[in-house]
Design a protein around this motif. Structure first.
Motif, short mmCIF file in Angstrom:
data_model
loop_
_atom_site.label_atom_id
_atom_site.label_comp_id
_atom_site.label_asym_id
_atom_site.label_seq_id
_atom_site.Cartn_x
_atom_site.Cartn_y
_atom_site.Cartn_z
N THR A 151 0.84 -1.28 0.02
CA THR A 151 0.13 -0.08 0.08
C THR A 151 0.85 1.39 -0.08
O THR A 151 0.29 2.30 0.04
N VAL A 158 -1.29 1.18 -4.54
CA VAL A 158 -1.47 -0.15 -4.29
C VAL A 158 -1.08 -1.28 -5.20
O VAL A 158 -1.54 -1.01 -6.52
N ASP A 183 -2.09 -4.11 -6.35
CA ASP A 183 -3.25 -5.16 -6.28
C ASP A 183 -2.78 -6.63 -6.33
O ASP A 183 -3.46 -7.53 -5.77
N ILE A 214 -7.94 0.85 -2.05
CA ILE A 214 -8.36 0.07 -3.56
C ILE A 214 -9.91 0.32 -3.96
O ILE A 214 -10.66 0.52 -3.07
N HIS A 271 -12.33 -3.83 -4.85
CA HIS A 271 -12.24 -3.48 -3.23
C HIS A 271 -13.50 -4.23 -2.72
O HIS A 271 -13.19 -4.88 -1.44
#
Length: 561
Positions: free
Chosen positions: A419, A425, A427, A464, A469
């Motif tokens: 992060t 971020v 992912d 996210i 998310h």
């Protein structure tokens, strides 16, 4: 191949400076690219318009077919009603003649027998028409079965809008033809007997002394006709009779909770309540056994009769109770991706809350039911990172290793570093961890993450966006507490601006034998107020009504006796 005249524009003109030539070539290439893009857009729009026109034509054809089916049903109903009217007239006539014969007042036998023959001729003509209808439906069914077999032999392609419900229509047609054919043989026998009687009655015109004997014979034959072929062939299409049939069959096989084995009287509401009482007071294994016994005893599927005798969400709820778990989940996933649009919430809820072993069973059942791979339908219906995480949930098993605190701390640190990147971020790190680690290990990772970095994992997930998310959030909630996850989902389904009855069915009627008591406890703890100590029960009473409410409360063990 381009001609010289077409490429001459690309040559540098005499005396043209290099800078001017480069600027002209840049402008020319830009214009050419713009023309190509415009042509591509126009072609895409033309293809979309053609597809919309095709779908519209399919919808219009479907509406036309449904209207034709309704007209055919109405014509059959009118024929049935005509037969029923003929029954009543003949039965009344026979009763009057028998009374006259008993009182010795039977007169004018010849005219009465002529009248009787007229009624019987009309009744026989209508029955013959029904026989032709049976043969016509049988032919249509054979054509549909042949067509379906041809489609099944073809390579698997994207489902067409016009064939999405072919199986359902074929099943309904099979049931209708089967119902008509059940009494066809008996009806033919009865008509042959009536024709023989007609010849006897015709002979009575020459001998009036046979009048009373003929009337008595007529009454007996009418009893036989009315008691069997017409009832068996036509009246079984009456909804009320169907409901009684299903109710009686279920009660004969499995007595209701109070131990009575009789056949109670009543209409559809009473039948539905008895179905609710019977199915919600049995375990899933017992319900599956009841379905198997029902099939072997009566030659019909319990799900078919429930589908025809109940409506809307009550029907869906009862079917959820009697179906195997993997059949139910595969059907929900298929519905979420069928037709235009996708129900992402259902995909997330089902796939994030099931173990990998359960997902393996769902995948196998999905192929058996729909002749397609679940992962292929997911890839064809969603895209991007949402597709990637769902594909991993379906295709890659989670680790089965025991909880390892040291490794959990390392993974927690990797998530935190993911992060902190300059470009946002990472992912991929979150997807790999959330789909690869076991749920107990994830729970440990989240706890150490909070201890190490003084913030919850949900704070990291807030960085996210989109469907990814939401999916990661669902997995995290299930890893921390599955009952709390379903309590939150239930609150959302009950407390929104629109009650999501399908979500309520998916939660209450599928968790009732797993962890529904825990879900109820968490829900009541999270959402209780000073004036409401049982918010879940009250929320269901406020959001639902009638038989659907009774079904939900009975599954929760909260239905008042």
């Amino acid at each position: 191949m381009l001609l010289r005249s077409q490429t001459a524009v690309m040559d540098q003109r005499p005396g043209e400076a290099d800078e001017a030539y480069q600027a002209r070539m840049l402008a020319w290439s830009t214009e050419t690219k713009k023309r190509a893009d415009d042509a591509a857009v126009a072609a895409k729009k033309k293809a979309e318009d053609a597809e919309q026109a095709r779908l519209l034509a399919l919808e219009q054809q479907r509406q036309h077919d449904e209207a034709a089916a309704r007209a055919a049903d109405e014509e059959r109903n009118q024929s049935c009603e005509k037969i029923f009217s003929g029954e009543r007239a003949l039965l009344t006539m026979a009763a009057e003649w028998r009374t006259e014969a008993d009182n010795g007042k039977l007169e004018d036998c010849e005219n009465k027998i002529a009248l009787l023959l007229s009624h019987l001729t009309d009744l026989l003509a209508t029955c013959i028409t029904q026989q032709e209808d049976i043969h016509s439906l049988n032919g249509s069914l054979a054509k549909l079965q042949s067509r379906l077999q041809q489609l099944e032999r073809r390579p698997v392609v994207a489902p067409d809008a016009s064939s999405s419900n072919t199986s359902n229509r074929l099943e309904a047609l099979e049931m209708h033809v089967g119902s008509l054919q059940d009494g066809a043989q008996f009806q033919q026998t009865a008509m042959q007997q009536l024709q023989q009687r007609c010849s006897i009655w015709g002979a009575a015109r020459a001998d009036p002394s046979l009048g009373q004997q003929i009337v008595e014979l007529c009454a007996e034959d009418l009893k036989l006709l009315l008691a069997h072929p017409i009832d068996a062939t036509f009246r079984r299409h009456d909804t009320g009779l169907k409901n009684d049939l299903v109710r009686d069959r279920l009660i004969r096989h499995h007595t209701v909770r109070d131990g009575s084995s009789g056949t109670p009287s009543g209409g559809t509401p009473k039948m539905t309540r008895e179905l609710i009482d019977l199915l919600t007071h049995r375990s899933r294994e017992q319900r599956l056994q009841i379905g198997n016994s029902y099939r072997s005893l009566f030659g019909r599927y319990l799900a078919q009769d429930i589908r025809h005798c109940t409506n809307s969400h009550v029907r869906d709820g009862l079917l959820s109770l009697i179906r195997p778990v993997e059949v139910r989940d595969a059907e929900w996933l298929h519905r979420a991706m069928k037709g235009l649009g996708t129900d992402e919430h259902v995909l997330r809820e089902v796939l994030c809350s099931r173990t990998y072993d359960e997902i393996e069973k769902i995948k196998a059942m999905y192929v058996e039911m729909f002749r397609r791979e679940l992962v292929d339908d997911i890839k064809g219906d969603v895209s991007g990172k949402f597709c990637k995480i769902l594909t991993k949930l379906v295709s890659h098993p989670r680790s089965k290793a025991p909880v390892e605190p040291v490794r959990a701390l390392e993974v927690a640190r990797d998530l935190y570093q993911a992060t902190q990147g300059r470009w946002g971020v990472n992912d991929k790190c979150f997807i790999d961890v959330f789909t690869g680690e076991s749920l107990p290990q994830l729970s440990k990772i989240f706890g150490l993450y909070k201890t190490e970095f003084k913030e919850s994992i949900f704070h990291a997930l807030d960085k996210i966006s989109g469907e990814l998310h939401k999916t990661l959030l669902y997995i995290a909630m299930c890893a921390i507490s599955t009952p709390e996850f379903f309590a939150v989902m239930l609150r959302k389904a009950l407390g929104g601006s629109r009650v999501d009855k399908n979500a309520i069915i998916r939660i209450i009627l599928t968790r009732c034998e797993i962890d529904l008591e825990d879900v109820k406890e968490v829900y009541n703890f999270k959402y209780a107020t000073s004036t409401d100590s049982t918010p879940l029960q009250n929320a269901i009473r406020d959001a639902t009504s009638g038989e659907f409410q009774e079904l939900l409360l009975a599954a929760m063990g909260e239905l008042d006796s």
